[in-house]
Design an enzyme around this catalytic site. Structure first.
Site, PDB file in Angstrom:
ATOM      1  N   LYS A 100       0.778  -1.191  -0.064  1.00  0.00           N
ATOM      2  CA  LYS A 100       0.140   0.032  -0.091  1.00  0.00           C
ATOM      3  C   LYS A 100       1.038   1.326   0.036  1.00  0.00           C
ATOM      4  O   LYS A 100       0.660   2.252  -0.837  1.00  0.00           O
ATOM      5  CB  LYS A 100      -0.900   0.019   1.293  1.00  0.00           C
ATOM      6  CG  LYS A 100      -1.656  -1.245   1.287  1.00  0.00           C
ATOM      7  CD  LYS A 100      -2.872  -1.010   2.521  1.00  0.00           C
ATOM      8  CE  LYS A 100      -2.312  -0.883   3.623  1.00  0.00           C
ATOM      9  NZ  LYS A 100      -1.534  -2.346   4.291  1.00  0.00           N
TER      10      LYS A 100
ATOM     11  N   ARG B 271      -9.183   1.168   9.038  1.00  0.00           N
ATOM     12  CA  ARG B 271      -8.961  -0.197   9.595  1.00  0.00           C
ATOM     13  C   ARG B 271     -10.193  -0.967  10.188  1.00  0.00           C
ATOM     14  O   ARG B 271      -9.787  -2.103  10.612  1.00  0.00           O
ATOM     15  CB  ARG B 271      -7.787  -0.473  10.193  1.00  0.00           C
ATOM     16  CG  ARG B 271      -6.651  -0.737   9.492  1.00  0.00           C
ATOM     17  CD  ARG B 271      -5.305  -0.393  10.650  1.00  0.00           C
ATOM     18  NE  ARG B 271      -4.086  -1.064  10.283  1.00  0.00           N
ATOM     19  CZ  ARG B 271      -2.946  -0.544   9.590  1.00  0.00           C
ATOM     20  NH1 ARG B 271      -3.103   0.665   9.284  1.00  0.00           N
ATOM     21  NH2 ARG B 271      -1.934  -1.132   9.468  1.00  0.00           N
TER      22      ARG B 271
END
Ligand code: AMP
Length: 215
Positions: A13, A88
């Site tokens: 990422k 998240r």
């Protein structure tokens, strides 16, 4: 354009976000980087987050959402945002919707980097960066041309993240599976999720992401 890069630790990422920043002039918003900076500076947020991060567990939703909100508030309206490592949890995904709305932004894409978990441990435990310019390296896959000297800036100092050891990596992956992967359906309902093979060559991953952004 506002996008989320989603994937387990070590999926690439951060690397891909940096490439999009360079190519498309977007801005990377990495809660991991913000928290590491807070730990280094010894701020109240950093003091709270340090032990949690070292254990590979998740910092509180309130802390990370506040970091993102502050960062977006300081950004020009025309700059696209790449959310890297945020949201998240489902609570963070809900907060992000509210924060984006406050800033008159909308989410265009959620890009999931798919990876093989066993390969991730090797990827993560071997990675390190130049202490000066931040260029990423790997013990096995990407060594500097001249041993001990950064290809990009010539520095001879390198660093490793304290949470890039096998035990912590396993906890981080379990956290991803238990709390982060379940937010995908939240975005799937909106039809904005795309999947990219994160095990492919770095350039191929970048090309696949750019193709999604161009629609
Ligand atoms: P990362 O650099 O994204 O791998 O994040 C490193 C560590 O920072 C994670 O293992 C967590 O402890 C913490 N962290 C980063 N982003 C978040 C987030 N969005 N929510 C909770 N904890 C986070």
């Amino acid at each position: 354009m506002n996008i989320i890069l989603l994937g387990p630790p070590g999926a690439g990422k951060g690397t891909q976000a940096q490439r999009l920043v360079e190519r498309l002039g977007m801005r990377q918003l990495s809660t991991g980087d913000m928290l590491r900076a807070a730990v280094k500076a010894g701020t109240p947020v950093g003091l709270k987050a340090k032990a949690v991060m070292e254990a590979g567990e998740l910092v509180s939703d309130e802390i990370v959402s506040a970091l993102i909100s502050d960062e977006l508030a300081a950004m020009g309206d025309s700059t696209g945002a790449i959310f890297d490592g945020y949201p998240r949890t489902e609570a963070q995904a809900v907060s992000l919707d509210g924060i984006l709305e406050q800033h008159g932004r909308k989410l265009d894409h959620v890009i999931e980097l798919g990876v093989d978990e066993d390969a991730l441990v090797e990827r993560i435990t071997g990675r390190y960066t130049c202490a000066k310019c931040g260029k990423g390296y790997h013990d096995k896959f990407e060594r500097p041309a001249k041993e001990g000297v950064c290809d990009k800036c010539g520095s001879t100092e390198f660093k490793r993240r304290p949470d890039d050891n096998e035990e912590t990596v396993r906890t981080r992956m379990a956290e991803y599976r238990a709390k982060t992967a379940p937010i995908l359906p939240f975005y799937e309902q909106r039809g904005i999720v795309s999947r990219v093979d994160g095990m492919a060559e770095m350039d191929a991953v970048t090309a696949a992401i750019e193709a999604i952004l161009k629609g």
